[in-house]
Design a protein around this motif. Sequence first.
Motif, PDB file in Angstrom:
ATOM      1  N   GLN A 156       0.872  -1.170   0.000  1.00  0.00           N
ATOM      2  CA  GLN A 156       0.000   0.000   0.000  1.00  0.00           C
ATOM      3  C   GLN A 156       0.909   1.221   0.000  1.00  0.00           C
ATOM      4  O   GLN A 156       1.780   1.338   0.860  1.00  0.00           O
ATOM      5  CB  GLN A 156      -0.883   0.011   1.240  1.00  0.00           C
ATOM      6  CG  GLN A 156      -1.985  -1.034   1.202  1.00  0.00           C
ATOM      7  CD  GLN A 156      -2.773  -1.049   2.497  1.00  0.00           C
ATOM      8  OE1 GLN A 156      -2.362  -1.664   3.468  1.00  0.00           O
ATOM      9  NE2 GLN A 156      -3.890  -0.357   2.512  1.00  0.00           N
ATOM     10  N   GLN A 168       6.658   2.291   6.978  1.00  0.00           N
ATOM     11  CA  GLN A 168       5.337   1.657   6.941  1.00  0.00           C
ATOM     12  C   GLN A 168       5.410   0.305   7.645  1.00  0.00           C
ATOM     13  O   GLN A 168       6.457  -0.341   7.651  1.00  0.00           O
ATOM     14  CB  GLN A 168       4.908   1.423   5.479  1.00  0.00           C
ATOM     15  CG  GLN A 168       4.477   2.686   4.774  1.00  0.00           C
ATOM     16  CD  GLN A 168       3.974   2.429   3.359  1.00  0.00           C
ATOM     17  OE1 GLN A 168       4.266   3.193   2.470  1.00  0.00           O
ATOM     18  NE2 GLN A 168       3.200   1.358   3.158  1.00  0.00           N
ATOM     19  N   THR A 184       2.035  -3.745   5.208  1.00  0.00           N
ATOM     20  CA  THR A 184       1.670  -2.907   4.062  1.00  0.00           C
ATOM     21  C   THR A 184       2.748  -2.881   2.975  1.00  0.00           C
ATOM     22  O   THR A 184       2.606  -2.186   1.979  1.00  0.00           O
ATOM     23  CB  THR A 184       1.393  -1.445   4.503  1.00  0.00           C
ATOM     24  OG1 THR A 184       2.610  -0.886   5.034  1.00  0.00           O
ATOM     25  CG2 THR A 184       0.303  -1.378   5.553  1.00  0.00           C
TER      26      THR A 184
END
Lengths: 445, 487
Positions: free
Chosen positions: A64, B104, B108
């Motif tokens: 992501q 992150q 992810t």
Amino acid sequence: MHRYIPNTDADARAMMDVIGIDSMDGLFEDIPDNLILKRPLKLNPGMSELEIERKMKELGAKNQSTDDLVCFLGAGAYDHYIPSIVNHLAKRSEFYTAYTPYQPEISQGTLQVIFEYQTMICGLTGMDVSNASLYDGATACAEAAIMAVDNTRRNTILVSKTVNPETRQVLKSYAHSRDINIVEIPMVDGITDSEMLKTLMDADSAAVIVQSPNFFGIIEDLTEVEKLTHGNRSLLISSVDPISLAILKKPAEYGVDIAVGDAQVLGNNLNYGGPYIGFLATTSKLMRKMPGRIVGQSLDVDGKRAFVLTLQAREQHIRRYKATSNICSNQNLNALIASIYMVTMGKKGLREVALQSTEKAYYAMHKLTAGGKYKLAFDRPFFREFALIGPKDADLLNKELLTNGILGGYNLNKEYGIENGVLLCVTEKRTKQEIDKLAALTEVI
Amino acid sequence: MKSYNKLIFELSKEGRNAIAFPKSDVDRTPLEELIPADLLTKEGVELPEVSEVDVVRHYTLLSKKNYGLDMGFYPLGSCTMKYNPKINEDMSSLGRFANLHPYQSEDTVQGALALMYELDYMLSEISGMSRVSLQPAAGAHGEMTGLMVIKAYHEKRGDNKRTKIIVPDSAHGTNPASAAMVGFDIIEIKSTKNGIIDMEDLKEVLSDEVAGLMLTNPNTLGLFEKDIKEIADLIHEAGGLLYYDGANMNAIMGVSRPGDMGFDVIHYNLHKTFSTPHGGGGPGSGPVGVKEHLVKFLPVPIIEKSGEEYILDYDKPDSIGKIKSFYGHFGVMIRAYTYILAMGAEGLKHASHNAVLNANYMMSRLKKYYKLPIDKICMHEFVLGGIKDEAGEVTTLDIAKRLIDYGYHPPTVYFPLIVREAMMIEPTETESRETLDEFIEAMISIAGEAKENPVLLKEAPHNTPVRRIDEVLAARKPVLKWQKSDS
């Protein structure tokens, strides 16, 4: 036949005839038979572009990105806007498929870019001279420490605890192998403890390293530290953020000896941590002690202005083990990107990025602390980032935020033991709406 | 096309700009109300003011003053200037790779971690090592990291008197410089007249103070160290470790593996062997591979697979620590990974075969016209030592500059240091026979000119944006930035 290898079988045979061998094996006769690999490498069969793209997109789908999430994460890598022209120009293959400019007559493009980059790094920091780049902010800081040790012939580096933890870790690894002592200056209320610095400083202190804005985003006043440092005839190394320099007091205004930092913020993608770009700028006095490539202006035989790698007597390919550093390849393409970014922003644009990041960060801080559930960890002026203490561990907070499409802050418990502490970052890219959403979520999480 | 000689600062005009911002949607508070005035700059920053078109033209015109690999042959020895596939660039620009923040959470970035884990495997398999750290930023940084690992290994064993690293006189300058960075003393050993390690000289310097030997194999003369097994045994018996400088790895992929030769530590240059672009001087990437007994010393974090999950493992108490922020040059790793996918096992071997074939073909044809100090089958590169039967008036530098007139990037010159007037030629596998023939013809033509009209070489290059530059002036009176008064 592979698409990247143009020799046909017929070519290869004709070439072997010229060489005077019968088969490819004849080329490898010097390799003893017991060292010849008798099996194929255990790797994939070669793929077409279509297959590669399919595979890479599958891998990408498991990530992501900051396109998918609203990013409030900083802590040394920042989500600033990158103007469209940056990548268009940096992707010109005359730039990216060239080697280090060893042949200046056909490398004036690269050389002038570096000369302009050096000029602009000096323009931001106020320092006299800059090198052509180092790997990243952390290694730039380590190189500056080595430079200070070599220059002062002292062997201890004092580094503030408010300096980015990654930087301190890298510094420690570099220092360990050269038997340089690293002493940490404790922090008090989110800034370098200058009282402690007084006690720690002695005749072996080569340099003091501070960072401003520091890891918590707090703007440190270096006035006192500078006095103490130079009073002890040590060097002052300051790690700075290039965008903040559009509004904050510059290293030169404080009397810093070596300014370092990471210029990722100047147009470079987040790239999951690299490549970024370290910069190092210093005084004229220390110019010849600088590590890395340096470009200078000169004249060609026709008297025309020309650029060339210079002061190479410091470097490994000339000086070998006596060089100021071992660095060879640096971050030229990232320096190009940073240059295009700086030029595109200009004096006013860079200031606007700094102002919007500041006012939005302050807006976010006020909004997030308004409910009383979160409070500032340190009540001090900051730039772009601020540390909050809330009711729960930042990892738990971030998990909830992630399900709402938000990339939360940096957990301050790991490196600083600040329980329930979180470092939030707000760049000019964030909108009021996004900040309001974050604030609303923190109220209910 | 008209020539362009402006600096960006000379285009600057007050009031111009190349960027627009959305109006800030939070209230603009005067800066002094947020940040005390004594923390703010009184001077502002010095940056040019130009329009967007100015920026585009400026950098486009500057790019035209560069010679890139996409423009032609680039036989720069030891630098492996092979074609940089375009798909590599596209893959590294995918948003789901380029726009990942290094902090992150692992869940992810599973795709990124998987890619790094697989690249570690691929590089390990190619070199015959156990594990690879992708953290080092460039070749020299890889050397430094590898040497830190060697130091940590001896320290862990309490063997603190091993303070010396052996480096052959033919080594890249970075080798001794990296050893010095890590606090080692350097012992330089001589090469034989055949350009390989002098075994007697080696035996003489071995002692319990030696931490290791750094070796490039094939070496910088393009020759394979035949006695490598014996060298490895000697070093190991003396308690040292063997370091492989991977700059010349392009000769041996799928053919022979440093791990099998007895090397303990290796660095790779992804920007050489694995086709990632040099960027005009970086970013490179210099992963370090080690044998099993050294894995625990690699920098943190190491990417591990736990069930189906990839994780960043920091729990390595014997690690040398971090040598760079975050995890290395991920953007470069993507390109190398894409390249290995495109090549596959067979393709990599084919690449090395053709890299060596091209070098030997060029050497065979050029040795009639140029001095060849060591006349035997070479690996992926070879070293010439000036024009045959030439009075000595013409230098290697002159030949290099004349090659520019013929439209080529010159080979590496004056390296290795052990060959007089050295000219080191590395064609790589991505050049066709036709390209090699054209270059060879140019070299032959220059050899003729050198005897008939040496001035042509002395004054070369003739048609470049600038001609030979006064380097002494640049170093003696350094002008390292533009100042208003300069224009």
